[in-house]
Design a protein around this motif. Structure first.
Motif, PDB file in Angstrom:
ATOM      1  N   PRO A 117      51.503  38.883  26.181  1.00 41.65           N
ATOM      2  CA  PRO A 117      50.256  39.370  26.784  1.00 41.65           C
ATOM      3  C   PRO A 117      49.555  40.440  25.936  1.00 41.65           C
ATOM      4  O   PRO A 117      48.325  40.458  25.862  1.00 41.65           O
ATOM      5  CB  PRO A 117      50.711  39.953  28.130  1.00 41.65           C
ATOM      6  N   LEU A 118      50.332  41.336  25.307  1.00 38.60           N
ATOM      7  CA  LEU A 118      49.715  42.368  24.481  1.00 38.60           C
ATOM      8  C   LEU A 118      48.990  41.740  23.290  1.00 38.60           C
ATOM      9  O   LEU A 118      47.881  42.171  22.925  1.00 38.60           O
ATOM     10  CB  LEU A 118      50.770  43.361  23.987  1.00 38.60           C
ATOM     11  N   ARG A 129      42.459  40.019  33.350  1.00 38.95           N
ATOM     12  CA  ARG A 129      42.300  38.987  34.383  1.00 38.95           C
ATOM     13  C   ARG A 129      42.544  37.593  33.814  1.00 38.95           C
ATOM     14  O   ARG A 129      43.237  36.766  34.439  1.00 38.95           O
ATOM     15  CB  ARG A 129      40.895  39.055  34.984  1.00 38.95           C
ATOM     16  N   GLN A 130      41.995  37.304  32.630  1.00 35.21           N
ATOM     17  CA  GLN A 130      42.197  35.992  32.017  1.00 35.21           C
ATOM     18  C   GLN A 130      43.671  35.735  31.716  1.00 35.21           C
ATOM     19  O   GLN A 130      44.184  34.637  31.943  1.00 35.21           O
ATOM     20  CB  GLN A 130      41.374  35.890  30.730  1.00 35.21           C
ATOM     21  N   ILE A 131      44.350  36.761  31.218  1.00 34.49           N
ATOM     22  CA  ILE A 131      45.770  36.608  30.895  1.00 34.49           C
ATOM     23  C   ILE A 131      46.583  36.397  32.170  1.00 34.49           C
ATOM     24  O   ILE A 131      47.490  35.560  32.224  1.00 34.49           O
ATOM     25  CB  ILE A 131      46.280  37.829  30.111  1.00 34.49           C
ATOM     26  N   ALA A 132      46.249  37.146  33.216  1.00 37.52           N
ATOM     27  CA  ALA A 132      46.953  36.997  34.495  1.00 37.52           C
ATOM     28  C   ALA A 132      46.769  35.590  35.055  1.00 37.52           C
ATOM     29  O   ALA A 132      47.704  34.983  35.575  1.00 37.52           O
ATOM     30  CB  ALA A 132      46.451  38.040  35.485  1.00 37.52           C
ATOM     31  N   GLN A 133      45.555  35.052  34.946  1.00 36.67           N
ATOM     32  CA  GLN A 133      45.302  33.698  35.438  1.00 36.67           C
ATOM     33  C   GLN A 133      46.104  32.676  34.640  1.00 36.67           C
ATOM     34  O   GLN A 133      46.630  31.710  35.197  1.00 36.67           O
ATOM     35  CB  GLN A 133      43.806  33.384  35.339  1.00 36.67           C
ATOM     36  N   ALA A 134      46.210  32.892  33.325  1.00 40.62           N
ATOM     37  CA  ALA A 134      46.973  31.964  32.491  1.00 40.62           C
ATOM     38  C   ALA A 134      48.452  31.975  32.867  1.00 40.62           C
ATOM     39  O   ALA A 134      49.127  30.951  32.813  1.00 40.62           O
ATOM     40  CB  ALA A 134      46.795  32.322  31.023  1.00 40.62           C
ATOM     41  N   TYR A 135      48.951  33.156  33.264  1.00 39.04           N
ATOM     42  CA  TYR A 135      50.356  33.302  33.638  1.00 39.04           C
ATOM     43  C   TYR A 135      50.597  33.040  35.123  1.00 39.04           C
ATOM     44  O   TYR A 135      51.739  33.058  35.583  1.00 39.04           O
ATOM     45  CB  TYR A 135      50.840  34.711  33.306  1.00 39.04           C
ATOM     46  N   LEU A 136      49.527  32.843  35.873  1.00 40.20           N
ATOM     47  CA  LEU A 136      49.612  32.615  37.318  1.00 40.20           C
ATOM     48  C   LEU A 136      50.295  33.779  38.031  1.00 40.20           C
ATOM     49  O   LEU A 136      51.131  33.586  38.914  1.00 40.20           O
ATOM     50  CB  LEU A 136      50.347  31.299  37.611  1.00 40.20           C
ATOM     51  N   VAL A 137      49.926  35.005  37.639  1.00 35.05           N
ATOM     52  CA  VAL A 137      50.450  36.202  38.301  1.00 35.05           C
ATOM     53  C   VAL A 137      49.266  37.068  38.709  1.00 35.05           C
ATOM     54  O   VAL A 137      48.163  36.925  38.164  1.00 35.05           O
ATOM     55  CB  VAL A 137      51.391  37.014  37.374  1.00 35.05           C
ATOM     56  N   PRO A 138      49.459  37.997  39.676  1.00 32.57           N
ATOM     57  CA  PRO A 138      48.367  38.888  40.066  1.00 32.57           C
ATOM     58  C   PRO A 138      47.886  39.743  38.891  1.00 32.57           C
ATOM     59  O   PRO A 138      48.669  40.108  38.009  1.00 32.57           O
ATOM     60  CB  PRO A 138      48.993  39.752  41.171  1.00 32.57           C
TER      61      PRO A 138
END
Length: 385
Positions: A117-118, A129-138
């Motif tokens: 993610p970093l 937000r985009q990274i969270a959506q890709a990982y399916l996490v809040p």
């Protein structure tokens, strides 16, 4: 009149802007926050008033945001000393420290779940937000993960030499994350690996880029219209991206010619042999076994040996494949699925059906579980006729 913002170009500027701030003396964590603020401001301002020097604009805004945060944090004296050292306005230096950012984000002190993610945020320019959506996490969960990663690397000197192998491993993990969310992480991984290949002359960087291109070339044929997985042997090869295959093979051949074989070059060679076969039946399995032998020597990986057992089963017959499989730990991921496939090839449909059903219960994702369940049902239907 407004001009639509080019988000891909904006993301491409991110590592260079971050590198300028860090080179000026900004702490990595604070600099990264400032750059993210500048990106948000760019999305707001640029459509109506696009700058003539986008990178210079981002550097100026990010540096001012960093100084504002510095002045507000009087307890940190080291940062306070930087306030009086704001550089004079002028063209942004052409130096590209993107490579150092790759190394910093893939620092050995970070776990893969933090490093990936970093890298996506600092080097890829994606939002939390985009990274969270890709990982399916809040989003809050991802924000905490990235914050911890930034704190970990904040004390690392920016000019320390990095470990290319670690950087490649992180990029490979990005590639394997898949296509979830509104950001295609496979495309992002290829973009970032291209940038790394342009910055560093290293055969394993080229090997990884070739591997990504060759795997990505099969993307359109990998999923059926109903969403089910299509095994490699059953894919419509007319839907493979021939330009990506040609590019990948060309990059791989140039890397192999340097005679510095590494893991990613060997993996890419296997993928190239699959891509080069006009039909599944014409696949050169003997060569693939030889490449898996090289991979096993390079990595001593049980997963490589599992894949080798499949190749042996194709090259020398299913019983030879089962013999190679018997030497491995049956707790390996996908061991049972491989055993099911080889038993089916050997004509033992009852054992294969049972193993497919067992493999389905162990499957790591829904698509794979459904595929294995269908395989078991197919064999049970054939046996009942």
């Amino acid at each position: 009149m407004t001009t639509p913002i080019d988000e891909a170009r904006l993301r491409g500027l991110t590592p260079g802007v971050l590198a300028v701030l860090v080179r000026r003396g900004a702490d990595f964590a604070a600099a990264e926050d400032a750059v993210q603020d500048a990106l948000v401001e760019a999305v707001r301002v640029w459509p109506a008033d696009p700058p003539r020097d986008p990178k210079g604009w981002l550097v100026t805004v990010a540096w001012r945001r960093f100084l504002d945060a510095t002045r507000a944090d009087t307890a940190r004296r080291r940062r306070e000393d930087l306030v009086d050292r704001e550089p004079d306005p002028g063209p942004t230096p052409a130096a590209d420290d993107t490579l150092q950012l790759y190394f910093l984000c893939a620092h050995p002190s970070l776990t893969p779940s933090s490093a990936v993610p970093l890298t996506l945020r600092a080097v890829g320019g994606l939002t939390t937000r985009q990274i969270a959506q890709a990982y399916l996490v809040p989003e809050a969960t991802m924000a905490q993960r990235i914050s911890r990663a930034k704190r970990t690397v904040s004390g690392v000197r920016f000019d320390q030499p990095g470990d290319v192998a670690t950087v490649l491993r992180v990029l490979y993990l990005v590639f394997n994350e898949g296509y979830s969310g509104d950001v295609d992480l496979v495309a992002e991984a290829i973009r970032l690996t291209r940038r790394l290949a342009a910055a560093i002359d290293h055969p394993e960087v080229a090997g990884l880029l070739a591997l990504m291109l060759l795997h990505h070339a099969r993307r359109a044929a990998r999923i059926a219209p109903d969403g089910s997985l299509v095994p490699l042997a059953e894919q419509d090869r007319g839907r493979w991206d021939t330009s990506a295959i040609a590019e990948g093979i060309g990059i791989l051949q140039a890397a192999l010619a340097r005679d510095r074989l590494g893991e990613f070059q060997a993996q890419a060679a296997v993928a190239a042999l699959h891509a080069d076969a006009p039909t599944a039946e014409e696949t050169d399995w003997v060569q693939i076994v030889e490449w898996y032998d090289e991979l096993a020597r390079l990595t001593d990986s049980p997963v490589v040996r599992l894949n080798r057992a499949v190749a042996v089963g194709e090259a020398d017959g299913p019983r030879a494949g089962l013999a190679a499989l018997a030497a491995l730990d049956d707790s390996l991921p996908r061991y049972t699925a491989v055993a099911a496939y080889l038993h089916e090839r050997d004509g033992d449909l009852a054992t294969a059906a049972r193993l497919y059903a067992e493999a389905a219960r162990k499957a790591p994702n829904l698509a794979e579980r459904d595929h294995l369940t269908r395989q078991a049902a197919r064999l049970n239907s054939r046996r009942s006729r």
